[in-house]
Design an enzyme around this catalytic site. Structure first.
Site, short mmCIF file in Angstrom:
data_model
loop_
_atom_site.label_atom_id
_atom_site.label_comp_id
_atom_site.label_asym_id
_atom_site.label_seq_id
_atom_site.Cartn_x
_atom_site.Cartn_y
_atom_site.Cartn_z
CG ASP A 285 4.66 1.15 -3.02
OD1 ASP A 285 5.07 1.55 -4.11
OD2 ASP A 285 4.56 1.88 -2.01
CG ASP A 537 2.61 3.52 1.27
OD1 ASP A 537 2.62 3.34 0.04
OD2 ASP A 537 3.44 4.23 1.86
CG ASP A 541 0.66 1.18 -3.65
OD1 ASP A 541 1.34 0.97 -4.65
OD2 ASP A 541 1.07 1.82 -2.66
#
Length: 860
Positions: A285, A537, A541
């Site tokens: 990410d 985080d 995700d």
């Protein structure tokens, strides 16, 4: 969000499943049936020890995470019974009226009411950071009637909202529900089961042949009784099957998990330590993982001979003091960190030498802030404005260079902000100072982490919900390639799944993605046989973290991400991932070396005893077989702290190679065993005499010690020869290229010295002359050096082409054809490059010759 947890008792029982565990359990039951209580106790103890190690280590990780989660428990302000009270978020229900203010984490999905905490009207919008949901790095403005989502963060403003959805019904909850659909068997468990299935197959087949043979051959003798034969083959089975394999593997991974915990890497699932070594693609990410998730002052565009310090000072003078708007905060932070005039002040809201006499805060209609400033040194007064680029350019009467600069910044994904001031002596005439550029910058360690991952053979792909231009700019700053694709490529109906997968493999990242897109990227890579790691985080995700072979939740992650992940990083940034890769590869090398040693010793053991039992009805006494099994396996536990050679590429379990090498090394060990057996029988006269087994055996039926010396010789040989091979299986090169740790060497050699003393002094086995015993031990040690050379040559000559030729499965043939085609294409590319180089060289030569000729003519 409730985390689904397995019943602890059922989880503990889960450690008793698997191919090897089932065979050990069958052996345990049979030993109870034949009333062999020594074997029963040993086997049962090993089973329980292995289960306890795995259960305790994973429970420790979960306890650490639970403690961490408690420190993050959220509260919210809510109207109940006419009073504004503070409540735990888990007691909210739809219909509750909650107060949202600066810094709050929104506890549930809700609809904004457009009024303040006590019912007063509010004019400003609520600025919401939704990066945990969407991956967008910039906050979103929301006003009355708009929906706000659980786990978003309020960055500016205050409003009341009515709760519409809670828990699993929220936007986040629905995304998190994708986690539940990934329940497939782990990569490591598949590998252990494949190794176990091979060992079980050869063990069961050979033992059944021996059993049937003895039942038929000795049908008229006490040796042919079913319980006697069953007891004899049971001992062979227990000694052959790798009862210590699960325990050694678990201990090795547990030691690695402890090493990682010291580096602030918490391992939730123990087998993830091994699987991380095989990860070849790391999907990451962007927002909050590769970047800081905060706007930062970047290189500005300057006009009218102003400097960077000037634009920082004037933008600071036009910034609203105390406002927590991300843009204002970024401007103030950059100015205070850079300008000497703003450092060491007594009053934080004053600028030495200047006085703000009037201030107009940001207004959505004007799109700028404006301040009237008095220069205390000269007494002059001027105005400063800061706002949207097009507004500031209009204010100064137009500037084509500034327009081009703004467009250039926009193409790079940078947020631009114009700054202007009035000229000296004229409060109505404005001049442009320049354009501030703002970006969510990469973390200081991100570029280095990506470089180190690439050096270790791990490709890093950036996946973000941000715009494509922002993704490309961040990728450029991180030193990544800029082959970024829009998420639309992942769901392009005009392309086949194979074509989409090729795009995914070749791309360096994706932009505009939603949780389902991240999940699909991981899924497509896994279908190609690639082991994938995923870092993130946010809740967006979580599904991909769960789907990935190794899900890694980074520092400051949401509950949903932490629940879905296998590994949790407690330190900011990704740098600890490299520590994880190094540690996991060390653990992999140790586990592979043990697996090669253990399969080799099992193959050797079964081949030798199958022949001597069938041909000569001879075997070692049960207590010696069990002693070899237990003593040697317990000694190999120290492999968990052995020195390991770290691979520069992702490790992979090549089961076919592993088993083939084990069979070859096992056969060579078997040849040495037969040499010992026949030399000491035919030359030294140590006949293969076996004491009969069973309850009805009398002392008169037993052979005296001097007639059973072959037992001692073969016990010492079978204990030492395969055991020394572990010095060779530690690495693919020669054993001296990476020496074992002192503890490992001492324990392995010490185990065989114990066996030597036992044989020399007698006791559990008949005593033999010390000279003979030492020669047997010395031959075993020297022979492992010969086997080491064989192993190295096999590793050197082994290739995928060899495997595909020997065992040509459909998948291997297709992969080999693909590799050959790629190799031919690569040769063509290099040939083209060589031709271009030749042309370039020839052109340079001709050009040089012409220049020289011109110089000569000019000289004439």
């Amino acid at each position: 969000l409730a985390e689904v947890k397995r019943n602890p008792f059922l989880k503990f029982l889960g450690y008793f499943t698997g191919a090897i565990a089932y065979l050990i359990e069958v052996a345990c039951i049979i030993s109870a049936v034949v009333e062999d209580w020594l074997d029963f106790g040993i086997i049962l103890a090993l089973l329980i020890v292995n289960a306890c190690i795995g259960f305790i280590e994973e429970s420790k990780a979960e306890s650490a995470l639970d403690a961490l989660r408690q420190t993050l428990a959220l509260k919210t302000r809510c109207w109940r019974d006419g009073h504004l009270v503070e409540l735990d978020v888990n007691v909210l229900v739809p219909g509750d009226i909650i107060v949202l203010r600066l810094g709050d984490i929104i506890p549930a999905d809700g609809r904004l009411l457009g009024i303040g905490a006590t019912g007063e009207a509010t004019e400003g919008d609520l600025l919401i950071d939704q990066s945990a949901l969407t991956g967008e790095s910039l906050p979103v403005a929301k006003n009355k009637g708009k929906t706000v989502y659980s786990s978003s963060i309020v960055k500016q403003g205050q409003q009341m909202a009515v709760v519409t959805k809670t828990g699993g019904d929220t936007f986040i909850g629905r995304a998190a529900n994708l986690i539940s659909i990934t329940t497939e068997e782990g990569h490591f468990q598949k590998i252990i089961n494949r190794i176990g299935n091979f060992l079980i197959l050869i063990t069961v087949v050979l033992v059944l042949i021996i059993m049937i043979y003895q039942l038929v051959k000795f049908k008229d003798d006490r040796r042919g009784k079913f319980m006697v034969v069953l007891g004899q083959v049971l001992v062979l089975t227990v000694a052959a099957i790798p009862v210590g394999l699960p325990t050694v593997m678990s201990v090795t991974m547990a030691v690695g998990a402890k090493q990682l915990a010291a580096k602030k890497v918490i391992v939730k699932r123990l087998t993830a330590v091994e699987e991380m070594a095989s990860v070849s693609v790391l999907c990451s990410d962007k927002t909050g993982t590769l970047t800081l998730n905060e706007l930062t002052f970047d290189e500005p565009y300057l006009s009218n001979n102003y400097s960077s310090d000037d634009i920082l000072l004037y933008s600071y003078l036009a910034a609203e003091a105390g406002a927590n708007d991300p843009i204002e905060f970024a401007v103030r932070t950059a100015a205070e960190a850079t300008l000497p005039i703003l450092q060491g002040r007594t009053h934080k809201h004053e600028v030495p030498g200047f006085k703000v006499t009037s201030f107009l805060p940001f207004n959505p209609s004007t799109k700028l802030t404006q301040a009237t400033i008095t220069n205390l040194n000269t007494g002059s007064t001027f105005k400063v404005a800061k706002g949207a680029p097009q507004v500031i350019i209009r204010l100064v009467g137009g500037d084509d260079d500034a327009v081009r600069a703004v467009n250039s910044l926009a193409k790079r994904g940078l947020r631009a902000l114009g700054v202007a001031r009035t000229v000296e002596g004229n409060m109505d005439q404005w001049e442009l100072i320049g354009m501030i550029s703002l970006i969510d910058p990469p973390r200081p360690d991100s570029a280095e982490t990506i470089r180190r991952c690439n050096d270790m053979g791990v490709s890093v792909k950036m996946i973000t919900g941000d715009q494509l231009i922002i993704a490309k700019e961040v990728a450029h700053r991180l030193g990544m390639q800029r082959v970024m694709l829009d998420a639309g490529h992942l769901v392009d109906s005009t392309k086949s799944e194979d074509e989409v997968t090729e795009h995914v493999i070749r791309a360096d990242g994706f932009a505009h993605v939603i949780p389902e897109h991240k999940y699909r990227v991981v899924e497509l890579l896994q279908k190609r046989g690639i082991l994938v790691g995923m870092t993130g985080d946010g809740v967006n995700d979580a599904p991909a973290l769960k789907k990935a072979n190794v899900g890694i939740a980074v520092h400051g992650c949401t509950d949903a991400a932490r629940s879905a992940a296998d590994i949790v990083l407690l330190a900011p940034g990704l740098s600890t991932i490299v520590d994880g890769l190094i540690t996991s590869r060390a653990i992999f090398q140790r586990m592979r070396s043990y697996a090669l040693y253990r399969i080799t010793s099992t193959v050797h053991f079964l081949m030798f005893f199958f022949v001597v039992v069938m041909a000569y009805d001879w075997s070692l006494p049960p207590h010696l077989l069990i002693l070899i099994c237990i003593l040697n396996d317990l000694a190999t536990l120290v492999i968990a702290v052995d020195n390991a050679q770290i691979s520069q590429h992702p490790d992979k379990w090549r089961i076919g190679q592993l088993i083939t090498m084990s069979v070859v090394l096992g056969a060579l060990l078997c040849a040495l065993s037969f040499a010992h057996f026949f030399v000491f029988w035919k030359v030294y006269g140590y006949e293969p005499k076996n004491n009969p087994h069973g309850k009805d055996v009398t002392e008169e039926m037993k052979y005296p010690d001097h007639m059973r010396k072959l037992e001692s010789i073969m016990y010492l040989h079978i204990s030492s020869a395969p055991h020394f091979v572990i010095f060779s299986t530690r690495l693919t090169g020669y054993f001296w290229e990476n020496l074992p740790s002192p503890m490992f060497a001492v324990v392995i050699i010490g185990t065989q010295i114990i066996a030597l003393l036992m044989v020399g002094f007698g006791g559990l086995t008949p005593a033999v002359p010390w000279g003979e015993a030492c020669v047997v031990l010395l031959i075993s040690f020297v022979y492992f050096i010969f086997l080491d050379v064989v192993k190295v040559q096999m590793f050197k000559r082994w290739s995928f082409k060899f495997t595909a030729t020997v065992v040509p499965t459909t998948a291997r043939r297709a992969k080999l054809a693909e590799r050959n085609a790629a190799e031919i294409q690569q040769k063509r590319v290099w040939q083209s490059i060589d031709q271009v180089r030749k042309v370039a060289v020839m052109t340079a030569v001709v050009s040089s010759f012409q220049e020289k000729k011109a110089v000569v003519e000019e000289a004439k």
